[in-house]
Design an enzyme around this catalytic site. Structure first.
Site, PDB file in Angstrom:
ATOM      1  N   GLU A 114     -19.724 -12.898-156.378  1.00  0.00           N
ATOM      2  CA  GLU A 114     -21.258 -13.298-155.314  1.00  0.00           C
ATOM      3  C   GLU A 114     -21.034 -12.580-153.962  1.00  0.00           C
ATOM      4  O   GLU A 114     -20.300 -11.961-153.956  1.00  0.00           O
ATOM      5  CB  GLU A 114     -20.709 -14.898-154.538  1.00  0.00           C
ATOM      6  CG  GLU A 114     -20.248 -15.706-154.103  1.00  0.00           C
ATOM      7  CD  GLU A 114     -20.052 -16.957-153.039  1.00  0.00           C
ATOM      8  OE1 GLU A 114     -20.316 -16.757-152.223  1.00  0.00           O
ATOM      9  OE2 GLU A 114     -18.527 -17.377-152.956  1.00  0.00           O
ATOM     10  N   LYS A 158     -11.454 -25.391-149.649  1.00  0.00           N
ATOM     11  CA  LYS A 158     -11.056 -25.444-148.577  1.00  0.00           C
ATOM     12  C   LYS A 158     -11.040 -27.514-147.952  1.00  0.00           C
ATOM     13  O   LYS A 158     -12.524 -27.908-147.959  1.00  0.00           O
ATOM     14  CB  LYS A 158     -11.862 -24.580-147.367  1.00  0.00           C
ATOM     15  CG  LYS A 158     -12.002 -23.358-147.047  1.00  0.00           C
ATOM     16  CD  LYS A 158     -12.222 -22.607-146.093  1.00  0.00           C
ATOM     17  CE  LYS A 158     -11.613 -20.916-145.876  1.00  0.00           C
ATOM     18  NZ  LYS A 158     -12.791 -20.673-146.983  1.00  0.00           N
TER      19      LYS A 158
HETATM   20  N1  PSU Z   1     -16.362 -22.318-148.944  1.00  0.00           N
HETATM   21  C1  PSU Z   1     -15.780 -20.717-148.767  1.00  0.00           C
HETATM   22  N2  PSU Z   1     -16.309 -20.135-148.199  1.00  0.00           N
HETATM   23  C2  PSU Z   1     -17.648 -18.925-148.717  1.00  0.00           C
HETATM   24  C3  PSU Z   1     -18.307 -20.484-149.027  1.00  0.00           C
HETATM   25  C4  PSU Z   1     -17.747 -21.642-149.397  1.00  0.00           C
HETATM   26  O1  PSU Z   1     -14.479 -21.100-148.359  1.00  0.00           O
HETATM   27  O2  PSU Z   1     -17.792 -18.052-148.995  1.00  0.00           O
HETATM   28  C5  PSU Z   1     -19.682 -19.841-150.019  1.00  0.00           C
HETATM   29  C6  PSU Z   1     -20.059 -20.176-150.723  1.00  0.00           C
HETATM   30  O3  PSU Z   1     -20.806 -18.894-151.108  1.00  0.00           O
HETATM   31  C7  PSU Z   1     -20.295 -20.926-151.500  1.00  0.00           C
HETATM   32  C8  PSU Z   1     -21.200 -21.748-149.721  1.00  0.00           C
HETATM   33  O4  PSU Z   1     -21.086 -21.068-152.296  1.00  0.00           O
HETATM   34  O5  PSU Z   1     -20.697 -21.018-149.046  1.00  0.00           O
HETATM   35  C9  PSU Z   1     -21.663 -23.268-149.786  1.00  0.00           C
HETATM   36  O6  PSU Z   1     -22.249 -23.417-148.678  1.00  0.00           O
HETATM   37  P1  PSU Z   1     -23.019 -24.661-148.600  1.00  0.00           P
HETATM   38  O7  PSU Z   1     -21.953 -25.764-148.634  1.00  0.00           O
HETATM   39  O8  PSU Z   1     -23.714 -24.703-147.320  1.00  0.00           O
HETATM   40  O9  PSU Z   1     -23.605 -25.212-149.319  1.00  0.00           O
END
Ligand code: PSU
Ligand code: MN
Length: 302
Positions: A26, A160
């Site tokens: 990604e 996390k």
């Molecule tokens: N969690 C992490 N590192 C990240 C992300 C999430 O520890 O870089 C990024 C990933 O791309 C994940 C996105 O798909 O954040 C999720 O965002 P949201 O919670 O807004 O859906």
């Protein structure tokens, strides 16, 4: 047709045609998950790790409205610059494409575009999930719905504890997403080897994980498989320390009324600032470890 929107690098097209292992990566982890210039080095190095395992890397992004599968070094630099680069989830994709804009793909959109290109395995750091306080905020990452429906196996280091990990696992169960933990049954919490929760099954080899993925799709059961690969011992962080840092970051986000798509990048940046870069080093290493595992699983799949 969706093919009209896709640009797949020739090396990746050839690998897919010849049945060679390909691993998707990604770009949100590059543009919004790590600071510059460490992110640019990471983006190149993680591709090198996949190559050293005999697989072909396919970093995914949206550039000038095109769905890019495989990025050139210039594209990687652009994503690392983070300038005017949106964070693209499923709901954002049509607008970015129509307006020819540039954005970094999350787990959701990386899975979507990988599936369009025919890539079955994807390595990342951590997935999004059910946020703490979700019963009131409704903040549940679109990553979980994508795992529910899209046929891509996602190798991560768990998630996390900025999230409610228990509710995240409940959600995955409801939508029929198998959660396989590598070498343990314990579900890891990104920087930490344990979250206090268990995955569904332990797999001890990439071949075992590949067999589960093959069996799911052979039976016509659509949707992803989540492979949780714990951070290597030498890079694991102390859970007591990390939970304190994360609790404080979550409280600060509330004080500043940060919500929606900004909350995850806010928390990641805050954790990095407070831990003075230790967490960045661990983040990079766990992502390398996942890339290696993903390449081995991809090689073991049919
Ligand atoms: N969690 C992490 N590192 C990240 C992300 C999430 O520890 O870089 C990024 C990933 O791309 C994940 C996105 O798909 O954040 C999720 O965002 P949201 O919670 O807004 O859906
Ligand atoms: Mn969200």
């Amino acid at each position: 047709m969706y093919q009209d929107y896709l640009d797949v690098l020739p090396e990746i097209q050839d690998a897919l045609k010849d049945g060679k292992p390909v691993v998707a990566l990604e770009s949100t982890i590059i543009s919004h998950g790590m600071p510059y210039p460490e992110n640019e080095k990471f983006a190149n190095d993680v591709e090198g790790i996949i190559r050293s395992e005999g697989a072909v890397p396919a970093t995914i992004a949206v550039i000038n409205g095109r769905l890019k599968v495989g990025l050139t070094p210039d594209d990687l630099s652009l994503m690392a610059s983070g300038k005017n680069i949106a964070k693209v989830s499923r709901r954002d994709l049509p607008y970015l494409v129509a307006m020819k804009q540039t954005g970094a793909t999350t787990v959701t959109t990386t899975m979507m575009i990988a599936a369009m290109a025919g890539i079955k395995v994807f390595a990342t750091g951590g997935i999004g999930g059910v946020h703490r306080g979700a019963p009131k905020s409704f903040d549940i990452s679109a990553d979980l719905q994508e795992l529910a429906h899209t046929n891509v196996a996602v190798v991560c280091a768990g998630c996390k504890s900025i999230l409610d990990i228990g509710l995240t696992l409940e959600y995955l169960e409801t939508f029929g997403v198998p959660v396989l933990c590598m070498g343990t049954k314990k579900f890891p919490a990104f920087y930490c080897k344990e979250s206090g929760f268990e995955g569904d099954y332990e797999c001890d080899t990439p071949e075992e994980a590949a067999a589960v993925i093959n069996a799911k799709w052979d039976m016509g059961l659509d949707g992803g498989v989540l492979i949780a690969n714990p951070i290597p011992d030498e890079w694991a962080m102390d859970p007591v320390r990390m939970n304190k840092v994360i609790d404080e970051a979550v409280a600060e986000a509330e004080r500043q009324h940060i919500h929606g798509k900004n909350i995850t990048p806010f928390l990641l940046a805050r954790i990095k600032d407070v831990t003075g870069g230790d967490s960045l080093a661990s983040n990079i290493q766990l992502a390398f470890n996942n890339a290696r595992m993903a390449a081995r699983i991809a090689a073991a799949m049919k």
